[in-house]
Design a protein around this motif. Structure first.
Motif, PDB file in Angstrom:
ATOM      1  N   ASN A   1      20.849   8.892  58.062  1.00  0.00           N
ATOM      2  CA  ASN A   1      19.308   8.960  57.843  1.00  0.00           C
ATOM      3  C   ASN A   1      18.908   8.050  59.199  1.00  0.00           C
ATOM      4  O   ASN A   1      17.501   7.855  59.216  1.00  0.00           O
ATOM      5  CB  ASN A   1      18.756   7.922  56.737  1.00  0.00           C
ATOM      6  CG  ASN A   1      19.227   8.831  55.355  1.00  0.00           C
ATOM      7  OD1 ASN A   1      18.990   9.921  55.424  1.00  0.00           O
ATOM      8  ND2 ASN A   1      19.664   7.931  54.440  1.00  0.00           N
TER       9      ASN A   1
ATOM     10  N   LYS B   1      14.855   7.569  58.037  1.00  0.00           N
ATOM     11  CA  LYS B   1      14.224   8.465  57.041  1.00  0.00           C
ATOM     12  C   LYS B   1      15.020   7.557  55.482  1.00  0.00           C
ATOM     13  O   LYS B   1      16.130   7.102  55.723  1.00  0.00           O
ATOM     14  CB  LYS B   1      15.052   9.831  56.700  1.00  0.00           C
ATOM     15  CG  LYS B   1      14.669  10.685  57.923  1.00  0.00           C
ATOM     16  CD  LYS B   1      15.358  12.160  57.750  1.00  0.00           C
ATOM     17  CE  LYS B   1      16.683  11.862  57.930  1.00  0.00           C
ATOM     18  NZ  LYS B   1      17.424  13.339  57.851  1.00  0.00           N
ATOM     19  N   SER B   2      14.126   7.164  54.573  1.00  0.00           N
ATOM     20  CA  SER B   2      14.786   6.438  53.398  1.00  0.00           C
ATOM     21  C   SER B   2      13.816   6.415  52.059  1.00  0.00           C
ATOM     22  O   SER B   2      12.581   6.593  52.447  1.00  0.00           O
ATOM     23  CB  SER B   2      14.874   4.940  53.744  1.00  0.00           C
ATOM     24  OG  SER B   2      15.448   4.231  52.626  1.00  0.00           O
ATOM     25  N   GLU B   3      14.469   6.241  51.031  1.00  0.00           N
ATOM     26  CA  GLU B   3      13.785   6.363  49.760  1.00  0.00           C
ATOM     27  C   GLU B   3      13.196   4.891  49.675  1.00  0.00           C
ATOM     28  O   GLU B   3      12.208   4.648  48.924  1.00  0.00           O
ATOM     29  CB  GLU B   3      14.634   6.822  48.716  1.00  0.00           C
ATOM     30  CG  GLU B   3      14.772   8.060  48.365  1.00  0.00           C
ATOM     31  CD  GLU B   3      15.378   8.557  46.894  1.00  0.00           C
ATOM     32  OE1 GLU B   3      15.252   7.384  46.268  1.00  0.00           O
ATOM     33  OE2 GLU B   3      16.047   9.734  46.874  1.00  0.00           O
ATOM     34  N   LYS B   4      13.699   3.905  50.388  1.00  0.00           N
ATOM     35  CA  LYS B   4      13.339   2.354  50.147  1.00  0.00           C
ATOM     36  C   LYS B   4      11.843   2.447  51.041  1.00  0.00           C
ATOM     37  O   LYS B   4      11.204   1.363  50.675  1.00  0.00           O
ATOM     38  CB  LYS B   4      14.234   1.502  51.323  1.00  0.00           C
ATOM     39  CG  LYS B   4      15.713   1.823  50.537  1.00  0.00           C
ATOM     40  CD  LYS B   4      16.658   0.922  51.407  1.00  0.00           C
ATOM     41  CE  LYS B   4      18.007   1.008  50.821  1.00  0.00           C
ATOM     42  NZ  LYS B   4      19.163   0.147  51.418  1.00  0.00           N
TER      43      LYS B   4
ATOM     44  N   LYS C   1       9.209   4.433  50.031  1.00  0.00           N
ATOM     45  CA  LYS C   1       8.609   4.894  49.099  1.00  0.00           C
ATOM     46  C   LYS C   1       7.135   4.190  48.789  1.00  0.00           C
ATOM     47  O   LYS C   1       6.174   4.551  48.865  1.00  0.00           O
ATOM     48  CB  LYS C   1       9.238   5.388  47.752  1.00  0.00           C
ATOM     49  CG  LYS C   1       8.991   6.516  47.186  1.00  0.00           C
ATOM     50  CD  LYS C   1       9.730   7.055  46.173  1.00  0.00           C
ATOM     51  CE  LYS C   1       9.812   8.578  46.270  1.00  0.00           C
ATOM     52  NZ  LYS C   1      11.307   9.073  45.555  1.00  0.00           N
ATOM     53  N   SER C   2       7.646   2.816  48.405  1.00  0.00           N
ATOM     54  CA  SER C   2       6.226   1.989  48.137  1.00  0.00           C
ATOM     55  C   SER C   2       5.678   1.122  49.020  1.00  0.00           C
ATOM     56  O   SER C   2       5.043   0.406  48.970  1.00  0.00           O
ATOM     57  CB  SER C   2       6.680   1.217  46.948  1.00  0.00           C
ATOM     58  OG  SER C   2       7.777   0.200  47.180  1.00  0.00           O
TER      59      SER C   2
ATOM     60  N   ARG D   1       7.341  -0.888  56.471  1.00  0.00           N
ATOM     61  CA  ARG D   1       8.509  -0.422  57.116  1.00  0.00           C
ATOM     62  C   ARG D   1       8.713  -0.530  58.413  1.00  0.00           C
ATOM     63  O   ARG D   1       9.927  -0.891  58.655  1.00  0.00           O
ATOM     64  CB  ARG D   1       8.307   1.382  56.809  1.00  0.00           C
ATOM     65  CG  ARG D   1       7.735   1.785  55.563  1.00  0.00           C
ATOM     66  CD  ARG D   1       7.816   3.414  55.604  1.00  0.00           C
ATOM     67  NE  ARG D   1       7.005   3.962  56.441  1.00  0.00           N
ATOM     68  CZ  ARG D   1       5.811   4.618  56.173  1.00  0.00           C
ATOM     69  NH1 ARG D   1       5.326   4.754  54.901  1.00  0.00           N
ATOM     70  NH2 ARG D   1       5.154   5.320  56.736  1.00  0.00           N
TER      71      ARG D   1
ATOM     72  N   ILE E   1       9.441   8.742  54.739  1.00  0.00           N
ATOM     73  CA  ILE E   1       9.950   8.518  53.157  1.00  0.00           C
ATOM     74  C   ILE E   1      10.710   9.912  52.826  1.00  0.00           C
ATOM     75  O   ILE E   1      10.127  10.883  52.555  1.00  0.00           O
ATOM     76  CB  ILE E   1       8.654   8.389  52.637  1.00  0.00           C
ATOM     77  CG1 ILE E   1       7.750   7.218  52.954  1.00  0.00           C
ATOM     78  CG2 ILE E   1       8.937   8.180  51.061  1.00  0.00           C
ATOM     79  CD1 ILE E   1       6.448   6.926  52.446  1.00  0.00           C
ATOM     80  N   LEU E   2      11.635   9.626  51.933  1.00  0.00           N
ATOM     81  CA  LEU E   2      12.525  10.802  51.477  1.00  0.00           C
ATOM     82  C   LEU E   2      12.026  10.740  50.258  1.00  0.00           C
ATOM     83  O   LEU E   2      11.546   9.980  49.303  1.00  0.00           O
ATOM     84  CB  LEU E   2      13.918  10.353  51.483  1.00  0.00           C
ATOM     85  CG  LEU E   2      14.705  10.524  52.930  1.00  0.00           C
ATOM     86  CD1 LEU E   2      15.908  10.327  52.675  1.00  0.00           C
ATOM     87  CD2 LEU E   2      14.532  11.864  53.324  1.00  0.00           C
TER      88      LEU E   2
END
Length: 82
Positions: free
Chosen positions: A17, A45-48, A50-51, A57, A81-82
């Protein structure tokens, strides 16, 4: 330095990522004492993310690279964002 950045971010986000490019060649003559490994383009890139806001970020990436930031001149950060 490139490898150090890749490893540190990869440990946190996953190696697949993280993309790091040394773009110091674009700035030759800008910093005479050390014209190599001074400027980087970083993509993560990361789901982390998301919010998180874009500022949050980027702050996270800066915090993870706290020691490296002291040794380089500039970074450009792109987060997805993934």
């Amino acid at each position: 330095m490139k490898k150090r950045i890749e490893n540190k971010l990869g440990d946190f986000f996953g190696q697949e990522n993280v993309g790091v490019q040394d773009v110091s060649y674009r700035h030759r003559g800008h910093i005479e004492e050390n014209p190599y490994e001074t400027h980087f383009d970083i993509k993560v890139k990361s789901e982390k993310f998301k919010s998180m806001t874009q500022v949050a970020r980027h702050k996270l990436v800066y915090e993870l690279l706290e020691d490296e930031i002291k040794l380089i001149h500039a970074i450009s950060i792109g987060t997805i964002i993934l």
